[in-house]
Scaffold this active site. Structure first.
Site, PDB file in Angstrom:
ATOM      1  N   ASP A  48       0.702  -1.145   0.365  1.00 40.21           N
ATOM      2  CA  ASP A  48       0.043  -0.134   0.198  1.00 40.21           C
ATOM      3  C   ASP A  48       0.818   1.533   0.323  1.00 40.21           C
ATOM      4  O   ASP A  48       1.642   1.485   0.640  1.00 40.21           O
ATOM      5  CB  ASP A  48      -0.875   0.295   1.680  1.00 40.21           C
ATOM      6  CG  ASP A  48      -2.119   1.064   1.589  1.00 40.21           C
ATOM      7  OD1 ASP A  48      -2.904   1.342   0.566  1.00 40.21           O
ATOM      8  OD2 ASP A  48      -1.467   2.465   1.679  1.00 40.21           O
ATOM      9  N   TYR A  53       3.189   9.666  -0.417  1.00 39.52           N
ATOM     10  CA  TYR A  53       4.097   9.405   0.117  1.00 39.52           C
ATOM     11  C   TYR A  53       5.574   9.303  -0.966  1.00 39.52           C
ATOM     12  O   TYR A  53       7.116   9.103  -0.497  1.00 39.52           O
ATOM     13  CB  TYR A  53       3.683   7.813   0.545  1.00 39.52           C
ATOM     14  CG  TYR A  53       3.018   7.061   0.996  1.00 39.52           C
ATOM     15  CD1 TYR A  53       1.941   7.997   1.534  1.00 39.52           C
ATOM     16  CD2 TYR A  53       2.630   6.324   1.245  1.00 39.52           C
ATOM     17  CE1 TYR A  53       1.122   8.376   1.813  1.00 39.52           C
ATOM     18  CE2 TYR A  53       1.425   5.558   2.161  1.00 39.52           C
ATOM     19  CZ  TYR A  53       0.040   7.206   2.121  1.00 39.52           C
ATOM     20  OH  TYR A  53      -0.522   6.337   3.205  1.00 39.52           O
ATOM     21  N   LYS A  78      -3.045   6.152  -4.334  1.00 40.26           N
ATOM     22  CA  LYS A  78      -4.008   6.910  -3.742  1.00 40.26           C
ATOM     23  C   LYS A  78      -3.582   8.317  -4.946  1.00 40.26           C
ATOM     24  O   LYS A  78      -2.460   8.568  -4.564  1.00 40.26           O
ATOM     25  CB  LYS A  78      -3.425   6.797  -2.352  1.00 40.26           C
ATOM     26  CG  LYS A  78      -3.811   5.423  -1.662  1.00 40.26           C
ATOM     27  CD  LYS A  78      -3.807   6.253  -0.472  1.00 40.26           C
ATOM     28  CE  LYS A  78      -3.343   4.859   0.569  1.00 40.26           C
ATOM     29  NZ  LYS A  78      -1.981   4.370   0.807  1.00 40.26           N
TER      30      LYS A  78
END
Length: 277
Positions: A48, A53, A78
């Site tokens: 994930d 990030y 995401k």
């Protein structure tokens, strides 16, 4: 190579997701590839990440170094908060695919609803087109509240496959989890250990001693028995192996009741209703 088998959870569209994976939030980009490679060795098949990030490239490189086949891993990323909107969401995914070194992701999430911007409904339209184009095997959201989910249900026949939310013994989100169950949405838990805050709790400690497990293993097992998909973060090889070694014991009803009693409505992260990205 580990022989641990992680159970799968079926999503509403028929795709499956490993119930436990590795979260790479706050793992430095330069370290991510090696951590991912070690995680594959330990038995992880679910990873994930997120555009925000800034370590998608490391995830892709680590999987490449591991030699594992693409079809044997589940990759989530995401959408960055500043990339909401129809064209932006599609273009952002293309960037993620390039950094990850893959033609598709298994799950693409809207990272935050950002209700003050009111862009998540049109962003969801882009996501449904991404799903139809098979650039993602499933689509979902993160940090959405029932009112946000209701708007998506009103405009689209495609219901989010998952909602990834802050969830741990100090913030059990029982009403939101009930909404998910009613609408066929799988609950994913971020910050599953409350950023470590719950690990020193004496209730958790007593249960851990009873089962001969660590506090972290007890909390992760609690998530599994609730039906949550969970992805603890660790960059430590020993901790990676410990976190996935939770499928050889089971919490009993008394354990579960004790953990339920820890719910304090305590967030370690932002409130989705007020977070502005």
């Amino acid at each position: 190579m580990s022989t641990i088998t992680v159970p799968d959870v079926e999503l509403a569209n028929g795709a499956t997701i490993p119930q436990l994976g590795l979260g790479v939030f706050q793992i430095p980009p330069d370290d991510t590839a090696e951590v991912v490679r070690q995680a594959v060795e330990a038995g992880y098949r679910h990873f994930d990440t997120a555009q925000m990030y800034r370590n998608e490239e490391g995830v892709g490189e680590g999987l490449k170094q591991s030699g594992i086949a693409r079809e044997d891993v589940f990759i989530t990323t995401k959408l960055a908060n500043d990339a909401q909107g129809y064209d932006n969401a599609i273009n952002a995914l293309e960037g993620s695919l390039q950094r990850l070194g893959t033609d598709y992701v298994d799950l693409y999430l809207i990272h935050w609803p950002l209700p003050h911007k009111d862009l998540y409904p049109v962003t969801w339209t882009a996501f449904t087109d991404i799903l139809r184009a098979e650039k993602a095997r499933a689509i979902g959201v993160s940090n959405f509240q029932p009112e946000h989910l209701d708007r998506l249900r009103e405009q689209s026949s495609v219901v989010p496959a998952v909602n990834q939310i802050e969830l741990h013994p100090l913030l059990q989100q029982q009403e939101l989890r009930a909404y998910h169950r009613a609408h066929g949405i799988v609950t994913e838990a971020w910050s599953p250990l409350a950023q470590g805050e719950v690990l020193g709790d004496p209730v958790i400690g007593e249960i851990a001693a009873k089962h001969g497990k660590s506090a972290a293993q007890v909390v992760l097992r609690w998530h599994i028995q609730l039906g949550n998909v969970v992805f603890p973060k660790s960059a430590n090889a020993d901790r990676l192996r410990e976190n996935i070694d939770i499928f050889d014991f089971e919490l009993d009803d008394a354990d579960l009741r004790s953990i339920t009693g820890l719910d304090a409505g305590h967030r370690t992260g932002p409130d989705p209703d007020t977070f502005e990205g």
